[in-house]
Design a protein around this motif. Structure first.
Motif, PDB file in Angstrom:
ATOM      1  N   VAL A  28      32.297  47.934  39.784  1.00 13.35           N
ATOM      2  CA  VAL A  28      32.585  49.347  39.553  1.00 13.35           C
ATOM      3  C   VAL A  28      33.870  49.713  40.277  1.00 13.35           C
ATOM      4  O   VAL A  28      33.951  49.610  41.511  1.00 13.35           O
ATOM      5  N   ALA A  29      34.871  50.115  39.506  1.00  9.15           N
ATOM      6  CA  ALA A  29      36.160  50.516  40.073  1.00  9.15           C
ATOM      7  C   ALA A  29      36.181  52.026  40.270  1.00  9.15           C
ATOM      8  O   ALA A  29      35.925  52.783  39.331  1.00  9.15           O
ATOM      9  N   LEU A  30      36.470  52.454  41.497  1.00  9.18           N
ATOM     10  CA  LEU A  30      36.597  53.876  41.805  1.00  9.18           C
ATOM     11  C   LEU A  30      38.077  54.177  42.031  1.00  9.18           C
ATOM     12  O   LEU A  30      38.778  53.424  42.713  1.00  9.18           O
ATOM     13  N   GLY A  31      38.552  55.259  41.521  1.00  6.04           N
ATOM     14  CA  GLY A  31      39.957  55.588  41.714  1.00  6.04           C
ATOM     15  C   GLY A  31      40.799  55.161  40.532  1.00  6.04           C
ATOM     16  O   GLY A  31      40.295  54.929  39.429  1.00  6.04           O
ATOM     17  N   LYS A  32      42.100  55.026  40.804  1.00  3.61           N
ATOM     18  CA  LYS A  32      43.034  54.809  39.704  1.00  3.61           C
ATOM     19  C   LYS A  32      43.608  53.407  39.719  1.00  3.61           C
ATOM     20  O   LYS A  32      42.882  52.428  39.877  1.00  3.61           O
ATOM     21  N   GLU A  33      44.940  53.277  39.597  1.00  3.56           N
ATOM     22  CA  GLU A  33      45.564  51.998  39.278  1.00  3.56           C
ATOM     23  C   GLU A  33      45.308  50.911  40.313  1.00  3.56           C
ATOM     24  O   GLU A  33      44.946  49.795  39.967  1.00  3.56           O
ATOM     25  N   ASP A  34      45.507  51.211  41.603  1.00  3.61           N
ATOM     26  CA  ASP A  34      45.373  50.161  42.612  1.00  3.61           C
ATOM     27  C   ASP A  34      43.936  49.644  42.685  1.00  3.61           C
ATOM     28  O   ASP A  34      43.703  48.424  42.740  1.00  3.61           O
ATOM     29  N   GLU A  35      42.976  50.581  42.708  1.00  3.84           N
ATOM     30  CA  GLU A  35      41.571  50.184  42.788  1.00  3.84           C
ATOM     31  C   GLU A  35      41.157  49.401  41.542  1.00  3.84           C
ATOM     32  O   GLU A  35      40.443  48.391  41.615  1.00  3.84           O
ATOM     33  N   LEU A  36      41.608  49.859  40.368  1.00  4.02           N
ATOM     34  CA  LEU A  36      41.250  49.177  39.127  1.00  4.02           C
ATOM     35  C   LEU A  36      41.853  47.779  39.082  1.00  4.02           C
ATOM     36  O   LEU A  36      41.192  46.814  38.670  1.00  4.02           O
ATOM     37  N   ALA A  37      43.103  47.635  39.526  1.00  4.56           N
ATOM     38  CA  ALA A  37      43.730  46.316  39.526  1.00  4.56           C
ATOM     39  C   ALA A  37      42.994  45.357  40.451  1.00  4.56           C
ATOM     40  O   ALA A  37      42.773  44.183  40.117  1.00  4.56           O
ATOM     41  N   ALA A  38      42.582  45.850  41.646  1.00  2.00           N
ATOM     42  CA  ALA A  38      41.844  45.003  42.586  1.00  2.00           C
ATOM     43  C   ALA A  38      40.474  44.634  42.026  1.00  2.00           C
ATOM     44  O   ALA A  38      40.015  43.497  42.164  1.00  2.00           O
ATOM     45  N   ALA A  39      39.807  45.601  41.343  1.00  2.00           N
ATOM     46  CA  ALA A  39      38.493  45.342  40.756  1.00  2.00           C
ATOM     47  C   ALA A  39      38.608  44.316  39.640  1.00  2.00           C
ATOM     48  O   ALA A  39      37.773  43.410  39.514  1.00  2.00           O
ATOM     49  N   GLU A  40      39.636  44.426  38.821  1.00  2.00           N
ATOM     50  CA  GLU A  40      39.825  43.483  37.727  1.00  2.00           C
ATOM     51  C   GLU A  40      40.103  42.078  38.249  1.00  2.00           C
ATOM     52  O   GLU A  40      39.579  41.086  37.718  1.00  2.00           O
ATOM     53  N   ALA A  41      40.900  41.981  39.299  1.00  5.70           N
ATOM     54  CA  ALA A  41      41.194  40.669  39.880  1.00  5.70           C
ATOM     55  C   ALA A  41      39.928  40.027  40.439  1.00  5.70           C
ATOM     56  O   ALA A  41      39.686  38.829  40.248  1.00  5.70           O
ATOM     57  N   LEU A  42      39.109  40.833  41.114  1.00  2.00           N
ATOM     58  CA  LEU A  42      37.850  40.315  41.652  1.00  2.00           C
ATOM     59  C   LEU A  42      36.929  39.877  40.517  1.00  2.00           C
ATOM     60  O   LEU A  42      36.278  38.826  40.592  1.00  2.00           O
ATOM     61  N   ALA A  43      36.866  40.671  39.447  1.00  2.00           N
ATOM     62  CA  ALA A  43      36.020  40.331  38.310  1.00  2.00           C
ATOM     63  C   ALA A  43      36.434  39.000  37.702  1.00  2.00           C
ATOM     64  O   ALA A  43      35.584  38.167  37.332  1.00  2.00           O
ATOM     65  N   ARG A  44      37.716  38.747  37.585  1.00  2.00           N
ATOM     66  CA  ARG A  44      38.185  37.489  37.004  1.00  2.00           C
ATOM     67  C   ARG A  44      37.837  36.307  37.916  1.00  2.00           C
ATOM     68  O   ARG A  44      37.470  35.223  37.433  1.00  2.00           O
ATOM     69  N   GLU A  45      37.929  36.497  39.215  1.00  2.00           N
ATOM     70  CA  GLU A  45      37.538  35.430  40.141  1.00  2.00           C
ATOM     71  C   GLU A  45      36.049  35.106  40.006  1.00  2.00           C
ATOM     72  O   GLU A  45      35.653  33.935  40.040  1.00  2.00           O
ATOM     73  N   ILE A  46      35.237  36.157  39.855  1.00  2.00           N
ATOM     74  CA  ILE A  46      33.784  35.952  39.727  1.00  2.00           C
ATOM     75  C   ILE A  46      33.479  35.221  38.427  1.00  2.00           C
ATOM     76  O   ILE A  46      32.636  34.311  38.383  1.00  2.00           O
ATOM     77  N   GLU A  47      34.163  35.593  37.356  1.00  2.00           N
ATOM     78  CA  GLU A  47      33.948  34.895  36.081  1.00  2.00           C
ATOM     79  C   GLU A  47      34.312  33.425  36.184  1.00  2.00           C
ATOM     80  O   GLU A  47      33.676  32.573  35.545  1.00  2.00           O
ATOM     81  N   ALA A  48      35.325  33.114  37.004  1.00  3.35           N
ATOM     82  CA  ALA A  48      35.708  31.713  37.182  1.00  3.35           C
ATOM     83  C   ALA A  48      34.613  30.907  37.870  1.00  3.35           C
ATOM     84  O   ALA A  48      34.603  29.674  37.793  1.00  3.35           O
TER      85      ALA A  48
END
Length: 548
Positions: free
Chosen positions: A455-475
């Protein structure tokens, strides 16, 4: 990774007005299913992911015992069901095509698969076989209810074993017990295997797999080392005090067991309850059970070996509410009616009388109840959802459909069959029933639509960090749902808890400042500290692997 902003996941704050079962309420509210008509449901994307995870577990375990997956049609010629003797089933959808040919919409596939085997199996060398498929079933259910628990259309896995003899059938049956036990263990459900009635399937014996849940339509009798559907359960009754009364009693207007027992100051177990029925072969049969017991229709039909209907007023041997033994016609006593004195109807209006019930043949035709004993242990009775069943069919279908083979001596023999069903939708609903809390669904790890909800809270920076974490988890081999929607945190958390993925990671302003995402285990809404935004995926995977 799935982005929630692009996902068809229509969550609701309110449950449907007609919903009673927890699974019905929450599966609609969480956006998993939607109704299109009475007993007709669509699986939306998140719900379908759950359904297909269940399907894959089943497929893997059936393949492990040698099952071969196939696919048979829903629409089949009515002639097959006529040959098997099941065409008259009320729940069977029947129709005609433009050429006036009679067809049915299959509610199970014994007739079809047996026809195929009859056409291709020739020798004992062609056996044994285990065939299965996942297919839509149609059932003209008179009272659809509880969301996907009782519907008119559903997907079922049905498997069939084909063997040379009873010993081969037993081996195939035991293989399926092993496979089914593993399937239900892997789903994370609480479950038990119980003895059951063969019902419309026919055959030599059956077991059901039950998931205890308040919404369950089946009652299960349980004691240490014993589990049986109440439809077939047997137990030793609770004892009753010896009757001290004698003679005849005026009981004006007292047509109920409770009224007579209260009037005479005796226990309801000291009375006989009459249950008159009509059968084709025997005509009127009067069944007697103790006053504190009730007749079990399925056990009675099995004991009589034929169908029956309740006797109508003009067919009774005396006034309703005052019936007792007459010594004439066919009279059946339940096993719990031991020889001795009982209060029974006097077969005339407003009178009861003490009768002496002699020794003689007895039939087990009553419904067990809590407190009855099995091997000295009291039973409990609890509701449960039937999630699977297995049947020893024997030659029930191979005989009418002429499925034979030549044995080692060249003699023609009938194929011996077993039938094995599982409802993926019922497993999903049972999981919701068993593990939901006030905030929503809490999926077992193996069934969740996604393993991790970021769950990403906030705008661009938080969303970018959340997306990066999500991709690592998928790996790490886990499936991830990323909530990238421009909503308030409270709305996102409410939807996450409603959907019920096993792990939730929150990435907001505090996470960026600390370099750590907050972790919550959905079961129990338990906070588990945090994991690094960078390089934390292995820790997430390890935590997920240790969840129930």
């Amino acid at each position: 990774m799935h982005r929630q902003s692009n996902l068809l996941l229509p969550t609701e704050r309110q449950a449907p007005a007609d919903a009673e079962a927890i699974s019905h309420k929450l599966m609609v509210r969480a956006g998993l299913i939607r109704q299109i008509g009475s007993g007709l449901w669509s699986w939306l994307p998140a719900g379908w992911r759950v359904h297909e995870r269940i399907v894959q577990i089943i497929r893997e375990e059936l393949d492990a015992i040698g099952g071969q997956e196939m696919l048979m049609p829903v629409l089949v010629p009515a002639e097959l069901w006529k040959r098997s003797g099941r065409y008259g089933i009320d729940e069977l959808f029947k129709l005609r095509d433009r050429r006036d040919a009679e067809l049915v919409l299959s509610m199970t596939h014994e007739e079809v698969v047996t026809t195929h085997v009859a056409q291709v199996v020739r020798s004992y060398r062609d056996l044994p076989l285990i065939l299965y498929h996942f297919q839509t079933k149609e059932r003209d259910e008179p009272r659809p209810r509880a969301g996907v628990l009782r519907t008119r259309e559903f997907i079922m896995k049905d498997a069939y074993t084909f063997d040379r003899d009873a010993a081969g059938l037993e081996e195939g049956y035991q293989k399926h017990i092993v496979a089914y036990d593993r399937i239900f263990d892997r789903t994370g459900l609480e479950w038990y295997r119980v003895e059951s009635d063969v019902g419309m399937m026919g055959g030599l014996g059956a077991h059901e797999y039950m998931a205890p849940a308040p919404a369950g339509e089946n009652d299960v009798a349980l004691a240490p080392g014993y589990a049986a559907n109440v439809e077939v359960a047997s137990a030793d009754p609770q004892p009753v005090a010896e009757l001290q009364l004698e003679g005849e009693f005026h009981t004006p207007g007292m047509t109920t067991i409770e009224a007579v027992a209260t009037h005479l100051g005796v226990g309801t177990g000291n009375l006989l309850k009459a249950f008159p029925v009509i059968t084709e072969a025997r005509g009127l049969v009067t069944v007697f059970v103790r006053g504190d017991h009730r007749v079990n229709d399925i056990k009675l039909q099995n004991a009589l070996g034929e169908a029956f209907r309740p006797a109508e007023a003009g067919e009774l041997p005396g006034p309703g509410g005052f019936l007792g033994p007459t010594g004439q016609g066919v009279e059946v006593y339940d096993e719990a009616v031991t020889p001795g004195r009982y209060v029974a109807g006097a077969n005339r209006e407003d009178y009861h009388v003490v009768v002496e019930v002699p020794a003689g043949d007895r039939l087990d035709v009553r419904t067990v109840q809590e407190g009855d004993l099995v091997d000295g242990n009291p039973i409990t009775v609890e509701p449960a959802i039937e999630v699977g069943n297995i049947f020893k069919l024997g030659t029930r279908y191979s005989e009418p459909l002429d499925a034979t083979y030549l044995d080692v001596d060249g003699r023609e023999q009938f194929v011996w069959m077993g039938s094995y069903g599982i409802g993926p939708a019922r497993i999903a609903a049972a999981a919701v029933e068993q593990f939901a809390d006030d905030n929503g669904i809490s999926w077992p790890r193996a069934l969740a639509p996604w393993d991790v909800h970021v769950v990403a809270l906030g705008k661009e920076d938080e969303l970018a960090a959340a997306e990066a974490l999500a991709r690592e988890i998928e790996a790490e081999g886990l499936s991830v749902l990323l909530d990238d929607r421009p909503l308030r945190p409270g709305e996102k958390f409410a939807d996450a808890e409603l959907l019920g993925c096993p792990l939730r990671l929150t990435v907001g302003k505090r996470a960026l400042e600390s370099g750590t995402a907050e972790v919550q285990v959905r079961r129990g809404r338990e906070a588990r500290g945090g994991v690094p935004l960078q390089g934390g995926a292995p820790a997430v995977a390890e935590l997920w692997r240790n969840l129930p």
